[in-house]
Design an enzyme around this catalytic site. Structure first.
Site, short mmCIF file in Angstrom:
data_model
loop_
_atom_site.label_atom_id
_atom_site.label_comp_id
_atom_site.label_asym_id
_atom_site.label_seq_id
_atom_site.Cartn_x
_atom_site.Cartn_y
_atom_site.Cartn_z
N ALA A 1 0.81 -1.22 0.00
CA ALA A 1 0.00 0.00 0.00
C ALA A 1 0.84 1.27 0.00
O ALA A 1 0.42 2.30 -0.54
CB ALA A 1 -0.94 0.00 1.20
N THR B 1 5.71 -2.00 1.85
CA THR B 1 5.02 -3.11 2.50
C THR B 1 5.68 -3.37 3.84
O THR B 1 6.90 -3.28 3.97
CB THR B 1 5.03 -4.38 1.62
N SER B 2 4.85 -3.67 4.84
CA SER B 2 5.37 -3.85 6.20
C SER B 2 6.05 -5.20 6.36
O SER B 2 6.72 -5.45 7.36
CB SER B 2 4.22 -3.74 7.21
N CYS C 1 -18.37 -13.38 -9.49
CA CYS C 1 -19.65 -13.88 -8.99
C CYS C 1 -19.41 -15.12 -8.12
O CYS C 1 -18.72 -16.04 -8.53
CB CYS C 1 -20.57 -14.24 -10.15
N CYS D 1 -21.44 -18.41 -9.99
CA CYS D 1 -20.95 -19.12 -11.18
C CYS D 1 -19.49 -18.85 -11.48
O CYS D 1 -18.93 -19.43 -12.42
CB CYS D 1 -21.81 -18.76 -12.40
N ASN E 1 10.57 1.54 2.75
CA ASN E 1 9.30 1.59 3.48
C ASN E 1 9.38 2.68 4.54
O ASN E 1 10.43 2.91 5.12
CB ASN E 1 9.02 0.22 4.15
N ASP F 1 -5.10 -1.80 -7.05
CA ASP F 1 -5.48 -0.58 -7.77
C ASP F 1 -5.05 -0.57 -9.25
O ASP F 1 -5.44 0.31 -10.00
CB ASP F 1 -4.95 0.67 -7.06
N CYS G 1 -26.76 -16.02 -12.97
CA CYS G 1 -27.12 -17.06 -12.00
C CYS G 1 -27.75 -16.52 -10.72
O CYS G 1 -28.15 -17.30 -9.86
CB CYS G 1 -25.89 -17.90 -11.66
N HIS H 1 -3.50 -10.05 -4.16
CA HIS H 1 -4.79 -9.76 -3.53
C HIS H 1 -5.88 -9.45 -4.57
O HIS H 1 -6.93 -8.91 -4.22
CB HIS H 1 -4.67 -8.59 -2.54
ZN ZN Z 1 -23.12 -15.83 -11.52
#
Ligand code: ZN
Length: 260
Positions: free
Chosen positions: A25, A198-199, A132, A135, A223, A107, A160, A124
């Site tokens: 981040a 990053t930590s 979804c 499905c 960092n 992002d 779905c 991530h």
């Molecule tokens: Zn679906």
């Protein structure tokens, strides 16, 4: 402005051929995207916001989903632009030095900065896609956000009827094993490992540092705050990422290459 440390790392990067970067981040805060987990982060200050990011609450409670969609719609990331830190990493790829770019960010500012999607490993996921739960369908997030703007508070899958969510890893959700494997394999192939913003406190991804070090890579950490790996690193910068990265990655003394 260049310190001895900067010169030293710059020469390593000049000589490197398989740099693997790991970003968190911290690289995007200079683009106006807050670090939700940091000391000043939204989650630290507001427990309700953390609920929206927990998969169990999200799936169980329509009110959490409604709040989450409004939150997604208002995200500062939609108008964010890559900063000098992102551009420095894109430049490393242009110079054919970047083997892989592992990111904890959702992002896509690395891709917008010019890194090829094939080289970016998103551990991530991405907020620019939806998925979804019924499905498994995925698609561009803007399609769902259009429905939210048009008045649907909790849009469901048109195929779905399943619950929709951004294609990101929430708290309580498993990381994708194939993605983590790719990240770890890349780390083991690095000749220089660059951890940025990053930590390094969350496993398994923090383990990428150990794998890279075990494979003989130099370890460079940029960092704002100290990390558990600082003692094991070859160089540590506790300074502004968007200031340091262009300095240590630029081929020349001048910072005139940035921004392009
Ligand atoms: Zn679906």
């Amino acid at each position: 402005m260049a310190t001895e440390n900067t010169e030293r790392v710059r020469s390593w990067i000049e000589g490197a051929r398989r740099i693997v970067a790991l970003t968190g981040a911290g690289i995007s805060t200079d683009s106006g995207i807050p670090d939700f987990r940091g000391p000043q982060g939204l989650w630290t200050r507001n427990p309700v916001a953390e609920k929206m990011s927990n998969i169990h609450y999200y799936l169980a409670d329509p009110e959490v989903r409604k709040a989450s969609w409004q939150n997604r719609l208002a995200s500062p990331a939609w108008s964010a632009r890559p900063n000098a830190g992102h551009l420095a990493l894109a430049d490393l790829e242009k110079r054919q030095k970047l083997h892989a770019l592992i990111t904890q960010n959702i992002d896509e500012l690395h891709q917008i900065a010019g890194n090829s999607p094939a080289r970016v490993i998103e551990v991530h996921g991405t907020m620019r896609s939806f998925m979804c739960f019924g499905c498994g369908m995925r698609g561009p997030m803007q399609l769902v956000l259009e429905r939210v703007r048009a008045g649907e508070e909790d849009p469901h899958c048109r195929d779905c009827g399943g619950i929709l969510k951004s294609d990101t890893i929430s708290f309580g959700q498993q990381l994708a094993p194939g993605v983590i494997d790719r990240a770890m394999q890349a780390a083991g192939e690095a000749d220089l490992f660059l951890a940025v913003g990053t930590s390094l406190q969350v496993y398994p991804i923090a383990g990428a540092v150990e794998i890279a070090r075990g494979a003989g890579a130099k370890i460079v950490i940029v960092n704002a705050e100290p990390t558990p790996f600082d003692d094991a690193a070859d160089a540590v910068f506790n300074e502004s990422i968007s200031a340091v990265l262009p300095q240590i990655t630029s081929a020349r003394e001048s910072g005139a290459r940035f921004p392009r």
